[in-house]
Design a protein around this motif. Structure first.
Motif, PDB file in Angstrom:
ATOM      1  N   PHE A  13       0.839  -1.205   0.000  1.00 56.71           N
ATOM      2  CA  PHE A  13       0.000   0.000   0.000  1.00 56.71           C
ATOM      3  C   PHE A  13       0.872   1.254   0.000  1.00 56.71           C
ATOM      4  N   LEU A  14       1.854   1.290   0.891  1.00 58.40           N
ATOM      5  CA  LEU A  14       2.734   2.464   0.987  1.00 58.40           C
ATOM      6  C   LEU A  14       3.517   2.692  -0.300  1.00 58.40           C
ATOM      7  N   ALA A  15       3.899   1.627  -0.971  1.00 57.95           N
ATOM      8  CA  ALA A  15       4.674   1.746  -2.211  1.00 57.95           C
ATOM      9  C   ALA A  15       3.811   2.199  -3.386  1.00 57.95           C
ATOM     10  N   GLU A  16       2.536   1.845  -3.370  1.00 59.05           N
ATOM     11  CA  GLU A  16       1.688   2.085  -4.543  1.00 59.05           C
ATOM     12  C   GLU A  16       0.679   3.213  -4.397  1.00 59.05           C
ATOM     13  N   ALA A  17       0.251   3.518  -3.195  1.00 60.47           N
ATOM     14  CA  ALA A  17      -0.836   4.490  -2.999  1.00 60.47           C
ATOM     15  C   ALA A  17      -0.273   5.899  -2.830  1.00 60.47           C
ATOM     16  N   HIS A  18       0.226   6.442  -3.906  1.00 60.97           N
ATOM     17  CA  HIS A  18       0.885   7.752  -3.866  1.00 60.97           C
ATOM     18  C   HIS A  18      -0.078   8.903  -3.555  1.00 60.97           C
ATOM     19  N   ASP A  19      -1.355   8.724  -3.847  1.00 64.28           N
ATOM     20  CA  ASP A  19      -2.327   9.796  -3.625  1.00 64.28           C
ATOM     21  C   ASP A  19      -3.199   9.561  -2.388  1.00 64.28           C
ATOM     22  N   ALA A  20      -2.784   8.623  -1.529  1.00 69.68           N
ATOM     23  CA  ALA A  20      -3.579   8.312  -0.334  1.00 69.68           C
ATOM     24  C   ALA A  20      -3.513   9.459   0.669  1.00 69.68           C
ATOM     25  N   PRO A  21      -4.605   9.670   1.408  1.00 76.45           N
ATOM     26  CA  PRO A  21      -4.600  10.693   2.459  1.00 76.45           C
ATOM     27  C   PRO A  21      -3.516  10.410   3.497  1.00 76.45           C
ATOM     28  N   GLU A  22      -2.973  11.473   4.047  1.00 78.85           N
ATOM     29  CA  GLU A  22      -1.886  11.359   5.024  1.00 78.85           C
ATOM     30  C   GLU A  22      -2.233  10.474   6.207  1.00 78.85           C
ATOM     31  N   ARG A  23      -3.461  10.536   6.674  1.00 77.96           N
ATOM     32  CA  ARG A  23      -3.843   9.745   7.845  1.00 77.96           C
ATOM     33  C   ARG A  23      -3.785   8.250   7.537  1.00 77.96           C
ATOM     34  N   LEU A  24      -4.106   7.844   6.297  1.00 81.34           N
ATOM     35  CA  LEU A  24      -4.031   6.432   5.939  1.00 81.34           C
ATOM     36  C   LEU A  24      -2.576   5.994   5.783  1.00 81.34           C
ATOM     37  N   VAL A  25      -1.748   6.855   5.240  1.00 79.66           N
ATOM     38  CA  VAL A  25      -0.321   6.565   5.131  1.00 79.66           C
ATOM     39  C   VAL A  25       0.275   6.416   6.525  1.00 79.66           C
ATOM     40  N   ALA A  26      -0.077   7.329   7.416  1.00 80.21           N
ATOM     41  CA  ALA A  26       0.433   7.268   8.793  1.00 80.21           C
ATOM     42  C   ALA A  26      -0.028   5.997   9.485  1.00 80.21           C
ATOM     43  N   GLU A  27      -1.281   5.604   9.275  1.00 74.95           N
ATOM     44  CA  GLU A  27      -1.802   4.386   9.888  1.00 74.95           C
ATOM     45  C   GLU A  27      -1.038   3.159   9.373  1.00 74.95           C
ATOM     46  N   ALA A  28      -0.785   3.110   8.074  1.00 78.31           N
ATOM     47  CA  ALA A  28      -0.053   1.977   7.503  1.00 78.31           C
ATOM     48  C   ALA A  28       1.375   1.933   8.034  1.00 78.31           C
ATOM     49  N   MET A  29       2.025   3.077   8.123  1.00 78.87           N
ATOM     50  CA  MET A  29       3.398   3.123   8.638  1.00 78.87           C
ATOM     51  C   MET A  29       3.452   2.670  10.087  1.00 78.87           C
ATOM     52  N   GLN A  30       2.500   3.126  10.884  1.00 80.68           N
ATOM     53  CA  GLN A  30       2.449   2.727  12.294  1.00 80.68           C
ATOM     54  C   GLN A  30       2.190   1.222  12.416  1.00 80.68           C
ATOM     55  N   SER A  31       1.324   0.703  11.580  1.00 85.79           N
ATOM     56  CA  SER A  31       1.031  -0.734  11.618  1.00 85.79           C
ATOM     57  C   SER A  31       2.268  -1.553  11.279  1.00 85.79           C
ATOM     58  N   VAL A  32       3.019  -1.132  10.271  1.00 83.11           N
ATOM     59  CA  VAL A  32       4.250  -1.839   9.908  1.00 83.11           C
ATOM     60  C   VAL A  32       5.221  -1.824  11.079  1.00 83.11           C
ATOM     61  N   GLU A  33       5.351  -0.679  11.714  1.00 79.25           N
ATOM     62  CA  GLU A  33       6.274  -0.559  12.852  1.00 79.25           C
ATOM     63  C   GLU A  33       5.875  -1.485  13.996  1.00 79.25           C
ATOM     64  N   VAL A  34       4.608  -1.480  14.350  1.00 75.97           N
ATOM     65  CA  VAL A  34       4.129  -2.308  15.464  1.00 75.97           C
ATOM     66  C   VAL A  34       4.247  -3.800  15.116  1.00 75.97           C
ATOM     67  N   LEU A  35       3.815  -4.164  13.924  1.00 78.21           N
ATOM     68  CA  LEU A  35       3.832  -5.572  13.532  1.00 78.21           C
ATOM     69  C   LEU A  35       5.251  -6.108  13.336  1.00 78.21           C
ATOM     70  N   SER A  36       6.161  -5.249  12.938  1.00 75.20           N
ATOM     71  CA  SER A  36       7.546  -5.689  12.727  1.00 75.20           C
ATOM     72  C   SER A  36       8.180  -6.207  14.013  1.00 75.20           C
ATOM     73  N   ALA A  37       7.709  -5.714  15.144  1.00 75.14           N
ATOM     74  CA  ALA A  37       8.219  -6.188  16.432  1.00 75.14           C
ATOM     75  C   ALA A  37       7.709  -7.588  16.758  1.00 75.14           C
ATOM     76  N   GLU A  38       6.706  -8.072  16.020  1.00 77.40           N
ATOM     77  CA  GLU A  38       6.104  -9.373  16.276  1.00 77.40           C
ATOM     78  C   GLU A  38       6.662 -10.485  15.389  1.00 77.40           C
TER      79      GLU A  38
END
Length: 148
Positions: A89-114
């Motif tokens: 999503f982060l690589a392809e959704a160049h026109d996504a709203p900032e809040r969705l980009v931030a949510e995806a980035m936060q999810s990757v960060e949290v899940l990466s610890a798992e």
């Protein structure tokens, strides 16, 4: 937070996937699946929601559907698949709203610890690499492989 993003995607699907012109019939089918998926998600029927979102993506590959796929995968306890969907999503959704980009980035960060990361080496160049029956690619694999 996850459900709000899924509902937000209902209106975002109207944008063309990858800038390509898609038939209105395919778009309509994807919209129906997306709506069904959102209903399943709201009822915490995450496996059904995931199936609907994946089917919608197969018909109309809007990168914004990947956010929904990631959310369902996370809820189903599949962090590797969730990270993959969020990163795509982060690589392809160049026109996504900032809040969705931030949510995806936060999810990757949290899940990466798992998850763990493996380096897989194979002396036979071009050999098919599989892990738990899932094809990862051909040797040599240049990236670490995420695992639970």
């Amino acid at each position: 937070m996850a459900f709000a993003a899924s509902i937000a995607l209902l209106s975002l699907l109207g944008q063309a996937a990858h800038g390509a012109s898609q038939s209105s019939e395919a778009k309509g089918k994807a919209q129906v699946l997306l709506k069904q998926g959102a209903q399943h998600y709201q009822r915490t029927e995450f496996a059904d929601a995931l199936a609907d979102f994946q089917a919608a993506y197969g018909i109309f590959p809007s990168p914004k559907l990947l956010l929904n796929i990631g959310q369902c995968s996370r809820e189903l306890g599949r962090p590797v698949e969730a990270i993959q969907a969020f990163e795509q999503f982060l690589a392809e959704a160049h026109d996504a709203p900032e809040r969705l980009v931030a949510e995806a980035m936060q999810s990757v960060e949290v899940l990466s610890a798992e998850v763990g990361r493996l380096m897989i080496e194979c002396p036979l160049s071009g050999a098919e690499i599989k892990l738990d029956g899932k094809k990862l690619g051909a040797a040599p694999l240049n990236d670490l492989v995420r695992v639970t």
